[in-house]
Design a protein around this motif. Structure first.
Motif, mmCIF file in Angstrom:
data_model
loop_
_atom_site.group_PDB
_atom_site.id
_atom_site.type_symbol
_atom_site.label_atom_id
_atom_site.label_comp_id
_atom_site.label_asym_id
_atom_site.label_seq_id
_atom_site.Cartn_x
_atom_site.Cartn_y
_atom_site.Cartn_z
ATOM 1 N N GLN A 145 -25.215 -9.051 5.268
ATOM 2 C CA GLN A 145 -24.822 -10.604 5.679
ATOM 3 C C GLN A 145 -25.595 -11.762 5.072
ATOM 4 N N PRO A 146 -24.958 -12.934 4.695
ATOM 5 C CA PRO A 146 -25.577 -13.940 4.096
ATOM 6 C C PRO A 146 -26.490 -14.447 5.094
ATOM 7 N N PHE A 147 -27.467 -15.444 4.581
ATOM 8 C CA PHE A 147 -28.478 -16.025 5.273
ATOM 9 C C PHE A 147 -27.962 -17.482 5.513
ATOM 10 N N ARG A 148 -27.566 -17.689 6.866
ATOM 11 C CA ARG A 148 -27.032 -19.211 7.054
ATOM 12 C C ARG A 148 -27.679 -20.037 7.901
ATOM 13 N N GLU A 149 -28.761 -19.661 8.678
ATOM 14 C CA GLU A 149 -29.403 -20.590 9.583
ATOM 15 C C GLU A 149 -30.462 -21.343 8.754
ATOM 16 N N GLU A 150 -30.924 -22.554 9.090
ATOM 17 C CA GLU A 150 -31.472 -23.295 8.351
ATOM 18 C C GLU A 150 -32.915 -22.755 8.412
ATOM 19 N N SER A 151 -33.262 -21.900 9.383
ATOM 20 C CA SER A 151 -34.710 -21.283 9.230
ATOM 21 C C SER A 151 -34.808 -20.300 8.163
ATOM 22 N N GLN A 152 -33.562 -19.570 8.016
ATOM 23 C CA GLN A 152 -33.615 -18.327 7.162
ATOM 24 C C GLN A 152 -33.629 -19.031 5.646
ATOM 25 N N ILE A 153 -33.021 -20.207 5.422
ATOM 26 C CA ILE A 153 -32.775 -20.861 4.148
ATOM 27 C C ILE A 153 -34.166 -21.532 3.818
ATOM 28 N N GLU A 154 -34.823 -22.030 4.743
ATOM 29 C CA GLU A 154 -36.231 -22.499 4.612
ATOM 30 C C GLU A 154 -37.149 -21.119 4.123
ATOM 31 N N ARG A 155 -37.018 -20.203 5.020
ATOM 32 C CA ARG A 155 -37.918 -19.014 4.532
ATOM 33 C C ARG A 155 -37.601 -18.656 2.992
ATOM 34 N N LEU A 156 -36.418 -18.492 2.731
ATOM 35 C CA LEU A 156 -36.266 -18.246 1.359
ATOM 36 C C LEU A 156 -36.982 -19.046 0.590
ATOM 37 N N GLN A 157 -36.702 -20.377 0.647
ATOM 38 C CA GLN A 157 -37.235 -21.569 -0.351
ATOM 39 C C GLN A 157 -38.726 -21.487 -0.361
ATOM 40 N N SER A 158 -39.405 -21.186 0.846
ATOM 41 C CA SER A 158 -40.806 -21.451 0.864
ATOM 42 C C SER A 158 -41.625 -20.204 -0.011
ATOM 43 N N ALA A 159 -40.747 -19.026 0.274
ATOM 44 C CA ALA A 159 -41.298 -17.718 -0.483
ATOM 45 C C ALA A 159 -41.251 -17.915 -1.887
ATOM 46 N N ILE A 160 -40.091 -18.485 -2.093
ATOM 47 C CA ILE A 160 -40.143 -18.639 -4.017
ATOM 48 C C ILE A 160 -41.385 -19.602 -4.236
ATOM 49 N N ARG A 161 -41.174 -20.893 -3.491
ATOM 50 C CA ARG A 161 -42.179 -22.031 -4.044
ATOM 51 C C ARG A 161 -43.538 -21.232 -3.974
ATOM 52 N N ASP A 162 -43.913 -20.379 -2.690
ATOM 53 C CA ASP A 162 -45.372 -20.018 -2.734
ATOM 54 C C ASP A 162 -45.618 -18.911 -3.784
ATOM 55 N N ALA A 163 -44.650 -18.173 -4.256
ATOM 56 C CA ALA A 163 -44.763 -16.979 -5.125
ATOM 57 C C ALA A 163 -44.842 -17.637 -6.335
ATOM 58 N N LEU A 164 -43.995 -18.571 -6.725
ATOM 59 C CA LEU A 164 -44.374 -19.284 -7.953
ATOM 60 C C LEU A 164 -45.633 -20.148 -8.345
ATOM 61 N N ALA A 165 -46.259 -20.664 -7.224
ATOM 62 C CA ALA A 165 -47.469 -21.262 -7.178
ATOM 63 C C ALA A 165 -48.652 -20.447 -7.114
ATOM 64 N N GLY A 166 -48.333 -19.077 -7.046
ATOM 65 C CA GLY A 166 -49.497 -18.090 -7.075
ATOM 66 C C GLY A 166 -50.077 -18.085 -5.799
ATOM 67 N N LYS A 167 -49.438 -18.428 -4.652
ATOM 68 C CA LYS A 167 -50.055 -18.494 -3.392
ATOM 69 C C LYS A 167 -49.795 -16.936 -2.626
#
Length: 930
Positions: A790-812
């Motif tokens: 199933q796709p991610f549709r909820e705002e909280s799910q979308i935000e979780r995706l974006q935050s995880a990518i941002r933190d991973a690329l920042a080395g956090k």
């Protein structure tokens, strides 16, 4: 009150050997009586309950042992479980009325009959089936009766049994049965269980004299409507690869429906009596019993394995049921595939029986109406058509010996039915099924018979339905023995939704619908090119044969091409047609493999594809075959992404063929695509010109227009605010997924870090496209779903995706240990294993080494593979992610750090080992342990 010790009803139809080894009722009753005599009924309730519980446990163990010894004895097993529950309830009932609530001077109203209803009444009980009981009283339930009923129910519940119960007076029973189909059906199979025999007899008499008369037609109509609704809920096909043994099409409920209807109309007491009233022949009744026996056995195994009332034959259970039922592996077919093929053959028999049965019921009820003067007007006389009779839109054989006189008619009748849009009468289908054995070698060589068959296959009205009738009549498999070998054959994987024969017939039906223009919106390319074919019958024959050699061991494409060379001349195709059909069967996976696993922006990809296809006619034929093959796999398999990639490959290949090598006007194609993207952008179309110097032709060719439009807006916004890392995510309905786009400075390891972050956020990557702009910016597009697809549709799910990518690329985030803690299992896929394989191809591209990895699909697989390539100091230029159920095929276009191909065998060997470890079982086991 009277009570009979007779063992009546369905259960008595089968003698249960050594009954006392299952449960000794007299011994159990004596043990209960001894306890009560010593301490009294109230004080000994726990001990009585324990005696009953132990008897139930031992009885189940004994029946389980018997099922293991005779794993296909469905009737014996279900009758045995029914007998066990019967005896427990009888002991329990006697204990309650004699010890718990004794009443020496009962009034006429203080009488109670226990009736087993539903499946329990029929005597068919799997280990964890519900125990359905009707408590009947002569008048409104008295206080004593209520106490007795309640006490029995509490005992049954305390034993852990699932009890369905009702408590009604005779008048209430009659009134409610008249108004409720479910109650009427349950009582229809009512069997005397225990208690007042005279009261049971009165209930039975009133049911048959007051409820049934005059309601027969309504009952049949409601039952058939109920059946149709049930089929729709279950997928409306008896060939779905995870069938419901009880409620699915061709399952037990369909057989039961036949018995219910026959019993309601003719008052038969057993299925055997359906022969006496003319609804079945003796041979058909044997088929009924054989299918019922097998399905009941399967259901018992399902209950035994899961220790619950489980009726779904899911992938994770199929292997174990096949093992328990002693199915063995054969060349080209695993044990589970042989088991499921037998299952589907039984389901097909159920469908055949249903058609014949309902035709007889229809005829009998129509005859009753006429004899009673209720049939308004005269029935129209049958119309003669080429020696056949046509009545009410159904074609019939004129006499019982029709097919015996000329077996070619077994094909001819289906040709006429397709041509005229007629249904084959069920009674004629019955005759065809009986006489299909007349189809032997001489008839298969008969030119007229083969021409008729080809007319059916290439019919312009509804070849799918008519071919399915031919298959169910046994004519198809007899006339084309190679097709008979794949009849009811399933493939044990998560990709294919139907059996091979059903998939093939559906593919032919899709061709016919495309040719009629019915699927123009879904398949615009196919609708356009199908009328440009030089030879349409080649395409239909190739579609029939493309999977004909599955289950034989070896490459089914190669083996199928050999079958085509032998069969096509028999069907009347000339040498050129035969060779083209054979080529199509041999290469029917070429186009999808190229479109989904190769970089279409790489000129070498198109060069190689065109060199294999060679002519425009082959390209058109192969494109159509590829489209219907994918679409016929099952619901949800075809999507806009596959349409876009196949369309792109077709256009590029057609252009190359028309204009010659490397003169395919890339600039014109890119310009046309930019124009279409501009239309999508509307007033923002100016962005395309502003970013002209960023995106190369490869990007414009690789991505669909709607994603490019999103990328352009996203890139322009990031550029305007000088954002070094921009992450965008939104629901993408065209693929039923979430589109995640990451724009940032390109550097080694970027890809695997993004993939790992998406996994940590709970996502599963189903597609990935990697691009680097002319100014060194990465534009990576990912399509993401959750583990359930199933796709991610909820705002909280979308935000979780974006935050995880941002933190991973920042080395956090430390990806490796975090990923090890979150394996994110996929339970259904865990029951399949694909042996990891790695293939290198230095010829597929002039600039890159193409690495293809086949492995069991699992979350974070892409991250593991990309990380392995990064650690091997390789640069990924593009990635192509393809899923076939549980099998993932991930393709990477790579170079070393200096931009060279991997020419060294030693280097390739090390990379292969690293990828195998990343894709293999050892990695998963280590991560699970961590």
């Amino acid at each position: 009150m009277t009570r009979s010790g007779r063992y009546v009803g369905c259960v008595s139809a089968l003698r249960i050997p050594n009954q006392r080894a299952v449960i000794d009722r007299r011994k159990l009753a004596a043990a209960v009586a001894d306890l009560v005599a010593e301490k009294g009924a109230q004080e000994t309730r726990p001990q009585v309950l324990e005696l009953l519980r132990e008897a139930l446990r031992l009885g189940r163990e004994e029946l389980g042992r018997r099922l293991a010894e005779k794993p296909s004895a469905g009737h014996e097993a279900t009758h045995g479980y029914c007998f066990l529950i019967d005896q427990l309830i009888r002991v329990l009932h006697d204990h309650v009325i004699q010890h718990v609530y004794p009443n020496a001077n009962r009034t006429r109203g203080e009488r109670l009959a226990l009736i087993a209803v539903g499946g329990y009444g029929r005597g068919e009980m799997a280990p964890h089936s519900d125990v359905d009981i009707a408590f009947i009283t002569p008048i409104k339930t008295t206080a004593w009766c209520e106490q007795v009923i309640e006490a029995q129910l509490y005992f049954l519940w305390d034993l852990g049994l699932h009890v369905g119960h009702s408590s009604r007076s005779l008048d209430e029973m009659v009134r409610m049965a008249k108004g409720d189909l479910t109650i009427r059906t349950a009582l229809l199979e009512g069997r005397y269980l225990w208690g007042d025999q005279d009261l049971y007899d009165e209930a039975s008499r009133r049911f048959w004299s007051e409820v049934v008369p005059g309601s027969e037609a309504q009952f049949v109509a409601e039952k058939l409507e109920e059946r149709n609704n049930r089929h729709k809920r279950m997928g409306d096909s008896r060939y779905v690869v995870e069938p419901n043994v009880k409620d699915g099409k061709g399952g037990l409920r369909d057989l039961q429906t036949l018995y219910w209807i026959g019993k309601y109309i003719h008052r038969v007491k057993s299925a055997a009596e359906l022969v006496d009233v003319g609804l079945f022949t003796q041979k058909e009744y044997r088929s009924f019993r054989r299918a019922e026996n097998f399905l009941l056995a399967v259901r018992c195994h399902l209950h035994t394995i899961t220790k619950r009332a489980e009726d779904r034959l899911t992938f994770d259970l199929q292997r174990e049921v096949a093992r328990r039922m002693n199915f063995a592996e054969r060349t080209g077919k695993s044990a589970v595939e042989r088991f499921m093929q037998y299952y589907f053959l039984q389901a097909q028999h159920v469908g055949n029986l249903t058609g014949v049965f309902l035709a007889h019921i229809d005829a009998q009820m129509a005859e009753k109406k006429r004899t009673r003067g209720l049939f308004n007007g005269r029935r129209k006389a049958p119309v003669k058509l080429k020696g056949y009779l046509v009545e009410d839109g159904r074609i019939c054989a004129p006499n019982d010996g029709w097919f015996r006189k000329d077996p070619v008619r077994l094909v001819e009748i289906f040709k006429i039915a397709e041509e005229q849009g007629l249904e084959v009468h069920p009674e004629t289908m019955r005759m065809a099924r009986r006489d299909a054995e007349l189809i032997k070698a001489p008839m298969r060589k008969d030119k007229r018979a083969n021409a008729l068959f080809l007319d059916v296959l290439t019919g312009r009205k509804d070849p799918e339905t008519v071919l399915r009738w031919m298959n169910e009549a046994g004519v198809f498999g007899r006339f084309v023995p190679d097709f008979g070998k794949v009849t009811a054959q399933m493939q044990f994987d998560m990709y294919h939704h139907y059996t091979v024969d059903e998939h093939t017939i559906r593919a032919v039906g899709l061709l016919a619908r495309i040719e009629r223009g019915d699927l123009k919106q879904d398949h615009p390319l196919a609708t356009e090119i199908i009328h440009k074919l030089a030879n349409r019958r080649v395409l239909y024959v190739a579609t029939l044969l493309h999977d004909i050699a599955k289950g034989r061991g070896g490459d089914h494409s190669v083996l199928g091409a050999e079958v085509a060379l032998k069969l096509c001349p028999r069907l009347g195709l000339d040498q050129d047609e035969t060779e083209l059909v054979s080529w199509l069967v041999r290469h029917h996976l070429l186009m999808s493999a190229t479109a989904f696993k190769r970089d279409l922006s790489d000129p070498k990809t198109i060069d190689d594809f065109v060199a294999e296809v060679h002519t425009l006619e082959r390209l058109r034929q192969l494109s159509l075959l590829t489209i219907v093959d994918i679409r016929a796999v099952g619901p949800g398999i075809w999507n806009s992404w596959k349409r876009q990639l196949l369309g792109e490959l077709y256009d590029l290949a057609e252009e190359r063929m028309r204009l010659g090598r490397r003169t395919h006007r890339t600039a014109e194609r890119v310009a046309a695509k930019k124009a279409r993207v501009g239309e999508l952008l509307g007033e923002k179309a100016h962005i395309i010109g502003e970013l002209e110097d960023r995106f190369d032709d490869a990007y414009w060719i690789a991505e669909p227009e709607d994603i490019i439009a999103r990328n352009q807006v996203h890139y322009a916004a990031a550029k305007a605010v000088e954002d070094k890392l921009s992450i965008y995510a939104e629901y993408y309905p065209a693929r039923g997924a979430t589109l995640v786009t990451v724009i940032g400075d390109d550097h080694p390891g970027l890809f695997f870090r993004i993939a790992g972050a998406i996994h940590l956020a709970g996502g599963n990557i189903i597609d990935a496209r990697i691009h680097t702009t002319r100014v060194g910016k990465a534009v990576d597009n990912f399509l993401v779903q959750d583990p359930l697809g199933q796709p991610f549709r909820e705002e909280s799910q979308i935000e979780r995706l974006q935050s995880a990518i941002r933190d991973a690329l920042a080395g956090k985030i430390e990806l490796v240990p975090q990923l090890a803690k979150r394996p994110l299992p996929r339970p259904r896929a865990d029951h399949f294993r694909v042996r990891p394989q790695v293939f290198f191809d230095n010829e597929a591209s002039e600039r890159f080494t193409v690495i293809e990895v086949n492995a069991t699909d699992r979350p974070a697989l892409l991250n593991r593979l990309a990380r392995a390539l990064f650690e091997a100091q390789l640069i990924i230029n593009s990635a192509h992610i393809t899923q076939y159920g549980e099998r993932a095929v991930d393709t990477f276009y790579v170079t070393d750090l200096l931009g060279h191909k991997l020419d060294s065998k030693e280097r390739r060997k090390k990379v292969e080992q690293a990828l195998l470890e990343a894709a293999g079982e050892a990695v998963e086991a280590a991560e699970q342990a961590a």
